[in-house]
Scaffold this motif. Sequence first.
Motif, PDB file in Angstrom:
ATOM      1  N   SER A 188       0.824  -1.208   0.000  1.00  0.00           N
ATOM      2  CA  SER A 188       0.000   0.000   0.000  1.00  0.00           C
ATOM      3  C   SER A 188       0.857   1.257   0.000  1.00  0.00           C
ATOM      4  CB  SER A 188      -0.944  -0.012   1.208  1.00  0.00           C
ATOM      5  OG  SER A 188      -1.798  -1.127   1.163  1.00  0.00           O
ATOM      6  N   LEU A 189       1.912   1.260   0.787  1.00  0.00           N
ATOM      7  CA  LEU A 189       2.784   2.428   0.845  1.00  0.00           C
ATOM      8  C   LEU A 189       3.503   2.652  -0.476  1.00  0.00           C
ATOM      9  CD1 LEU A 189       4.328   1.941   4.389  1.00  0.00           C
ATOM     10  CD2 LEU A 189       2.565   3.572   3.714  1.00  0.00           C
ATOM     11  N   THR A 190       3.951   1.573  -1.109  1.00  0.00           N
ATOM     12  CA  THR A 190       4.625   1.706  -2.397  1.00  0.00           C
ATOM     13  C   THR A 190       3.677   2.309  -3.427  1.00  0.00           C
ATOM     14  OG1 THR A 190       5.997  -0.215  -1.864  1.00  0.00           O
ATOM     15  CG2 THR A 190       5.913   0.463  -4.173  1.00  0.00           C
ATOM     16  N   GLY A 191       2.399   1.988  -3.308  1.00  0.00           N
ATOM     17  CA  GLY A 191       1.415   2.531  -4.229  1.00  0.00           C
ATOM     18  C   GLY A 191       1.199   4.024  -4.104  1.00  0.00           C
ATOM     19  N   THR A 192       1.665   4.643  -3.014  1.00  0.00           N
ATOM     20  CA  THR A 192       1.508   6.090  -2.864  1.00  0.00           C
ATOM     21  C   THR A 192       2.621   6.871  -3.561  1.00  0.00           C
ATOM     22  OG1 THR A 192       2.798   6.307  -0.795  1.00  0.00           O
ATOM     23  CG2 THR A 192       0.452   5.735  -0.591  1.00  0.00           C
ATOM     24  N   LEU A 193       3.687   6.201  -3.967  1.00  0.00           N
ATOM     25  CA  LEU A 193       4.825   6.910  -4.555  1.00  0.00           C
ATOM     26  C   LEU A 193       4.395   7.642  -5.826  1.00  0.00           C
ATOM     27  CD1 LEU A 193       7.693   4.281  -4.119  1.00  0.00           C
ATOM     28  CD2 LEU A 193       7.062   6.177  -2.603  1.00  0.00           C
ATOM     29  N   GLY A 194       4.826   8.888  -5.962  1.00  0.00           N
ATOM     30  CA  GLY A 194       4.491   9.681  -7.134  1.00  0.00           C
ATOM     31  C   GLY A 194       3.117  10.318  -7.086  1.00  0.00           C
ATOM     32  N   THR A 195       2.404  10.172  -5.955  1.00  0.00           N
ATOM     33  CA  THR A 195       1.087  10.782  -5.788  1.00  0.00           C
ATOM     34  C   THR A 195       1.174  11.910  -4.759  1.00  0.00           C
ATOM     35  OG1 THR A 195       0.269   9.494  -3.902  1.00  0.00           O
ATOM     36  CG2 THR A 195       0.170   8.445  -6.084  1.00  0.00           C
ATOM     37  N   PRO A 196       0.130  12.738  -4.653  1.00  0.00           N
ATOM     38  CA  PRO A 196       0.139  13.777  -3.605  1.00  0.00           C
ATOM     39  C   PRO A 196       0.133  13.207  -2.188  1.00  0.00           C
ATOM     40  CG  PRO A 196      -1.512  14.268  -5.283  1.00  0.00           C
ATOM     41  CD  PRO A 196      -1.040  12.867  -5.537  1.00  0.00           C
ATOM     42  N   TYR A 197      -0.087  11.892  -2.064  1.00  0.00           N
ATOM     43  CA  TYR A 197      -0.198  11.254  -0.755  1.00  0.00           C
ATOM     44  C   TYR A 197       1.007  10.359  -0.461  1.00  0.00           C
ATOM     45  CZ  TYR A 197      -4.710  12.875  -2.227  1.00  0.00           C
ATOM     46  OH  TYR A 197      -5.717  13.663  -2.723  1.00  0.00           O
ATOM     47  N   GLU A 198       2.085  10.581  -1.178  1.00  0.00           N
ATOM     48  CA  GLU A 198       3.318   9.805  -0.995  1.00  0.00           C
ATOM     49  C   GLU A 198       3.789   9.899   0.443  1.00  0.00           C
ATOM     50  OE1 GLU A 198       7.866  10.208  -2.676  1.00  0.00           O
ATOM     51  OE2 GLU A 198       6.197  10.279  -4.112  1.00  0.00           O
ATOM     52  N   ILE A 199       4.146   8.762   1.010  1.00  0.00           N
ATOM     53  CA  ILE A 199       4.553   8.744   2.412  1.00  0.00           C
ATOM     54  C   ILE A 199       5.819   9.579   2.612  1.00  0.00           C
ATOM     55  CG2 ILE A 199       5.858   6.570   2.105  1.00  0.00           C
ATOM     56  CD1 ILE A 199       5.037   5.938   5.048  1.00  0.00           C
ATOM     57  N   ASP A 200       5.810  10.362   3.684  1.00  0.00           N
ATOM     58  CA  ASP A 200       6.944  11.220   4.053  1.00  0.00           C
ATOM     59  C   ASP A 200       7.691  10.540   5.202  1.00  0.00           C
ATOM     60  OD1 ASP A 200       8.735  13.173   4.763  1.00  0.00           O
ATOM     61  OD2 ASP A 200       7.222  14.681   5.266  1.00  0.00           O
ATOM     62  N   THR A 201       8.927  10.132   4.955  1.00  0.00           N
ATOM     63  CA  THR A 201       9.711   9.442   5.986  1.00  0.00           C
ATOM     64  C   THR A 201      10.800  10.324   6.583  1.00  0.00           C
ATOM     65  OG1 THR A 201      11.313   8.565   4.394  1.00  0.00           O
ATOM     66  CG2 THR A 201       9.333   7.229   4.813  1.00  0.00           C
TER      67      THR A 201
END
Length: 308
Positions: A188-201
């Motif tokens: 699920s987290l990988t699926g956020t990459l490149g979106t406005p909801y990309e996980i911030d680490t």
Amino acid sequence: MAIKPLALQRGDTVGIVTLGSPLAPATIDARIAYLQSLGLNVVVGRHIYDENGFLAGTARERAEDLMSMFADPNVRLILPSRGGVGVEGILPYLDFGFIRRHPKIVSGYSDITVLLNALTQLSGIVTLHSLMLIDFRPDTPPYNFAQFFTATSLEAVPRALDNPPGIPLVPKVPGNVSGPIVGGNLTSLTGTLGTPYEIDTRGKILLLEEVHEPVNTVFRYLEQLRLAGKFRDCRGIVMGECTGCQDAYGKSYEDVINEFVVPLGKPLVTGLASGHGMYKAAVPIGAFVNLNADEGTLTWLEPAVAYI
């Protein structure tokens, strides 16, 4: 400063929503009955029983159900029925400013991971990587309920996040770091990459867990996170279980950790039971924790909820 929702008490109201894939109506009703037996009141979203293949209603409908729970002054806890797929589709329809002004406890794992981290990043509220409606049944291990109800109450902190007895956290790369914890399901987290909801680490402790994936796919997703800078930016790593994952090409999940994650050089512990496995430690997404990878401990430094 993270925003804390109010603590849960007996007699409070739980809002049930289906935000990704559908769950059988009979299962929903049985789980709601169990919740009520614990002394909690229940309200349900309009589209909780909707089914459209692998999705429960449209993304807008599912988002409207979620927003209705944030708008209901009686709702203290929002509990998704399950995860599945499609949760990221509701994110463009959420009013994160309204949510920030009306924080509620939101708990879940699996594809709900996307929502938990988006709420933390865009609304500033602490969420909970813990139980969903589907887990409220008589055969759920008492450990899981103890974790959930401790996390949603005003239990004093700091306190150690304890794995079940006999399942220790395993130190892999030494170091002692603190910061907000983020993360959850790897796919699920990988699926956020490149979106406005990309996980911030950035400056965070990163939690990862997975279910039913061959380990070469796990490696692929970890590589994507590495190339996206997510391991470079984090302060430490907590690798959870890979529940039901299959070995591939002679490699195991443990091999992938040792050969890929350990060389990243970040303080690392493995074996956290949170997410898809039988045991589900409650993790407060967005709250400050201490990761002591010298001793193999993960400690909450602040509560997930606020006083009334």
